[in-house]
Design a protein around this motif. Structure first.
Motif, mmCIF file in Angstrom:
data_model
loop_
_atom_site.group_PDB
_atom_site.id
_atom_site.type_symbol
_atom_site.label_atom_id
_atom_site.label_comp_id
_atom_site.label_asym_id
_atom_site.label_seq_id
_atom_site.Cartn_x
_atom_site.Cartn_y
_atom_site.Cartn_z
ATOM 1 N N THR A 25 0.836 -1.200 0.000
ATOM 2 C CA THR A 25 0.000 0.000 0.000
ATOM 3 C C THR A 25 0.874 1.254 0.000
ATOM 4 O O THR A 25 1.797 1.380 0.800
ATOM 5 N N THR A 45 -7.208 5.038 -9.637
ATOM 6 C CA THR A 45 -8.064 3.850 -9.761
ATOM 7 C C THR A 45 -7.598 2.975 -10.922
ATOM 8 O O THR A 45 -7.524 1.747 -10.811
ATOM 9 N N ASN A 48 -4.424 1.148 -9.952
ATOM 10 C CA ASN A 48 -4.692 0.041 -9.041
ATOM 11 C C ASN A 48 -5.268 -1.168 -9.777
ATOM 12 O O ASN A 48 -4.992 -2.310 -9.435
ATOM 13 N N ILE A 55 -1.351 -1.094 -4.093
ATOM 14 C CA ILE A 55 -2.569 -0.303 -3.870
ATOM 15 C C ILE A 55 -2.140 1.118 -3.552
ATOM 16 O O ILE A 55 -1.449 1.369 -2.558
ATOM 17 N N LYS A 57 -3.261 4.681 -2.316
ATOM 18 C CA LYS A 57 -4.380 5.357 -1.661
ATOM 19 C C LYS A 57 -4.138 6.854 -1.772
ATOM 20 O O LYS A 57 -3.186 7.378 -1.186
#
Lengths: 438, 289
Positions: A25, A45, A48, A55, A57
């Protein structure tokens, strides 16, 4: 015994597969709100989806200075993001922070990344001492938006906008309309924004700071109290005192509102607003033109400096995380993402191939206003002056120049006095800042 | 023994919260004010009282002291007078008074940032409604936010406007707490409406007025930077930079936390003096029923 061994090895394999498969992440703080923020989220998005092992964020952290102050707080609290978007004038502060990894490290290691795809003027800004420190992201430069409809009404050729300060003043005078001693239309407006001063310096190829604008060595002195600087103060002030320009005051919004309501025919603003300007022109039923920033006729042309922000990698002491963050930064710089970003926001691509691609696809033919924004930058010479100043107290320097200008406009100081005052203030702040790093 | 301990025990939650969120940061601020710190805190130098010395010798800080004083004094005095007048009117039993009260109170619900934006647009030199009205009525082209002293006047007006609702609510409740019998007695004794206002209304409102004065000082001293940041950014030429706005800039725009902490200590000191005066003298003068 062998049973235990099998169980143990199975457990090890299971755990290892877990460690390999567990996605990494990456926390990414940005300063893009509204439609720009949505665009960032869209890109994230997509990343990902195409990169199951990582990932990202993305979180909106507020304005540029709020993002920097949150990053500072997070670093002090021991929980910083992995990637953070920092504005242009925070570059030296980030470099001195002791918590970042220069992007150059990954460029040197990763042969699949071609650093030459970066637009040279953009790359020049974030390169200090031969090292690229951060990944350029949203870049802009200053242009003058003009109302072609009002140009025609004043008997001016809308397709032949001024290129020098001398012509510009004449055109502004022609576009000013007075009735009963009151001005009902101004030739020109701009916000009182220090960034514009830096740009007017750059078109004259003049430096803000010593030591190659702080790019050869740490800047130790401000040098903008020069004939070039004085010329800007006079140019700006004379137009205001003559009444052919109206001072929009601090910030961008007031000057913008004056231009949008067609009470001023020309506006100095950032290229990042080009989409909004086109919208306003459509709503106000006027034709929008975009001209490059004019320069004094008798001075060799320098160019414009990019503004905006770049993406910095925070040192997490975790190579796997850093590699994942680099993968994301590299992906953002690629042509398809840059085309998507540029067309969706008005920021120009920082990747040369993306510009070419947009040209082939007819985007610039359809929206010539966008072409000027990128064309002006590509026409700029890459010198220490146009790569922009680097200084740890740049926010203060910029604000001091704004204060000095407003003192000139209000007749509290002469242009020469104000310029000297601003430089003295800047030198004091620079000395204080530098003493921290000796 | 246990009787004496129980109150302290009951105070623990409050003390914990105050200690954690007020005293601990205040002590940290005091410590920070004695250092020069790099933006990221990776370079720290002890400088003793040098930050304070630099502040007190700085001409701009002296100018800001005057600006703060004028800003606070004028916006509180005018603000209280205007809101008292509004309250007197809104205290009358006329139809639809509830609607008027809501309208008058609404600015308080607007955040300072939005209020600043609103005024900034109203005062836009060319397309602002206020500027337009001035041009039509007086034939003056006004540049509210870019000239002195009009920028400070504009900030004061916006601050008063923003704070009006809060003052009025308290004045109204104060006015409604004054028994009608006082007025009737005064009327019988032959006091006119002016005399009634100065001899009954004003003295009986004094506790509320002094409470509001303190609250307004806190408001204008500490939370006014939103309006200033959006309308003038402290300009033109530093003329609307107050102590709190300077602190905000030094701390969060210039990332000079040592200097900002020193400014913060000075503000704490000023507030300490104000509070002391309030408890020491003002309470004696105020008429409590």
């Amino acid at each position: 015994m062998w049973r235990k061994l099998v169980v143990l090895s199975l457990a090890v394999v299971f755990l290892m597969s877990f460690a390999i498969a567990a996605p990494i992440t990456i926390h990414f703080w940005h300063a893009m709100n509204g439609p720009l923020g949505e665009m960032v989220q869209k890109l994230v998005t997509e990343f990902n989806k195409t990169h199951p092992n990582i990932i990202v964020k993305a979180d909106y952290a507020g304005s540029y200075s709020e993002t920097l102050s949150k990053t500072i707080a997070a670093v002090k609290g021991g929980n910083p993001p992995d990637i953070v978007q920092i504005y242009d004038i925070g570059t030296q502060m980030m470099k001195d922070s002791g918590v970042i990894v220069p992007i150059q490290k990954f460029i040197d290691e990763d042969k699949t990344f071609d650093v030459n795809t970066l637009v040279p003027q953009v790359r020049g800004y974030y390169t200090i001492g031969g090292k690229l420190y951060s990944m350029p992201f949203n870049s802009s430069n200053p242009v003058i938006y003009y109302n072609k409809t009002l140009f025609k009404k004043a008997g001016l050729d809308p397709n032949n906008p001024p290129t020098t300060w001398e012509e510009f003043e004449k055109v502004a005078r022609k576009l000013t309309i007075k009735k009963d001693g009151k001005t009902i239309q101004y030739g020109f407006t701009s916000g009182l924004i220090g960034w514009f001063f830096e740009q007017y310096m750059a078109v004259q190829n003049a430096l803000m700071f010593n030591n190659g604008n702080g790019r050869i060595k740490r800047a130790t002195k401000a040098v903008f109290d020069s004939p070039a600087g004085l010329r800007i103060f006079n140019f700006w002030n004379n137009m205001i005192q003559e009444g052919i320009m109206i001072n929009g005051g601090p910030g961008w919004d007031n000057a913008n509102a004056i231009f949008a309501s067609q009470k001023a025919a020309m506006l100095l603003d950032s290229t990042s607003d080009v989409g909004m300007m086109l919208q306003q022109a459509k709503e106000g039923h006027f034709e929008l033109g975009v001209m490059a920033l004019p320069h004094p006729a008798d001075v060799p042309y320098g160019g414009v400096i990019i503004g905006g922000a770049s993406l910095w990698m925070i040192n997490t002491h975790n190579p796997a995380k850093e590699q994942a963050a680099w993968t994301f930064l590299k992906w953002l710089e690629q042509t398809p993402q840059q085309v998507q970003w540029s067309e969706g926001t008005g920021y120009f691509p920082i990747n040369k191939n993306a510009i070419t691609k947009m040209m082939y696809q007819g985007f610039y033919a359809k929206y010539p206003q966008y072409l000027t924004t990128v064309f002006q930058l590509l026409m700029s010479n890459v010198t220490y002056a146009t790569r922009g100043g680097v200084c740890g107290v740049f926010p203060k320097v910029r604000a001091t120049i704004e204060e000095a200008l407003s003192k000139v406009f209000n007749h509290t100081m002469t242009p020469a006095q104000a310029l000297k005052w601003a430089q003295d203030q800047a030198n004091e702040a620079i000395e204080q800042y530098n003493s921290l790093y000796q | 023994m246990s009787r004496k301990l129980v109150p302290y025990f009951l105070l623990i939650p409050t003390l914990l919260i105050i200690g954690l969120f007020i005293y601990y940061p205040a002590v940290l601020t005091l410590k920070n004010s004695l250092y020069r710190v790099s933006p990221f805190g990776n370079r720290v130098f002890f400088v003793g009282a040098k930050n304070f010395e630099a502040l007190l010798h700085s001409p701009s800080y002296q100018q800001e002291a005057w600006t703060t004083l004028i800003f606070v004094a004028v916006s509180i005095t005018l603000g209280l007078i205007i809101s008292l007048l509004f309250s007197l009117v809104l205290n009358e039993k006329v139809p639809g008074v509830g609607i008027f009260r809501t309208i008058v109170f609404s600015p308080y619900a607007v955040s300072p940032a939005i209020a600043g934006m609103l005024w900034s647009f109203l005062l836009n030199p060319v397309v602002g409604y206020v500027s337009y009205a001035f041009l039509k009525m007086f034939g003056v082209q006004s540049h509210w936010l870019t000239t002195y002293p009009s920028a400070l006047i504009a900030i004061i007006i916006a601050t008063i406007w923003q704070n009006l609702g809060f003052n009025i609510i308290f004045f109204l409740s104060g006015l409604q707490g004054i028994p009608d019998s006082y007025y009737e007695a005064a009327k019988i004794d032959g006091a006119g409406s002016v005399r009634r206002f100065f001899s009954i209304t004003l003295p009986l409102l004094s506790p509320i007025t002094f409470y509001l004065a303190i609250m307004d000082i806190i408001f204008t001293m500490f939370s006014s930077f939103g309006i200033i940041d959006i309308m003038t950014q402290g300009g033109p030429g530093n003329s609307t930079t107050t102590f709190i706005y300077r602190l905000y800039r030094d701390g969060f725009i210039y990332f000079n936390s040592g200097m900002a902490s020193a400014e913060s200590m000075i503000l704490i000191l000023i507030m300490g003096v104000v509070t002391f005066i309030y408890f020491k003298f003002v309470q004696r003068v105020v008429h409590y029923r």
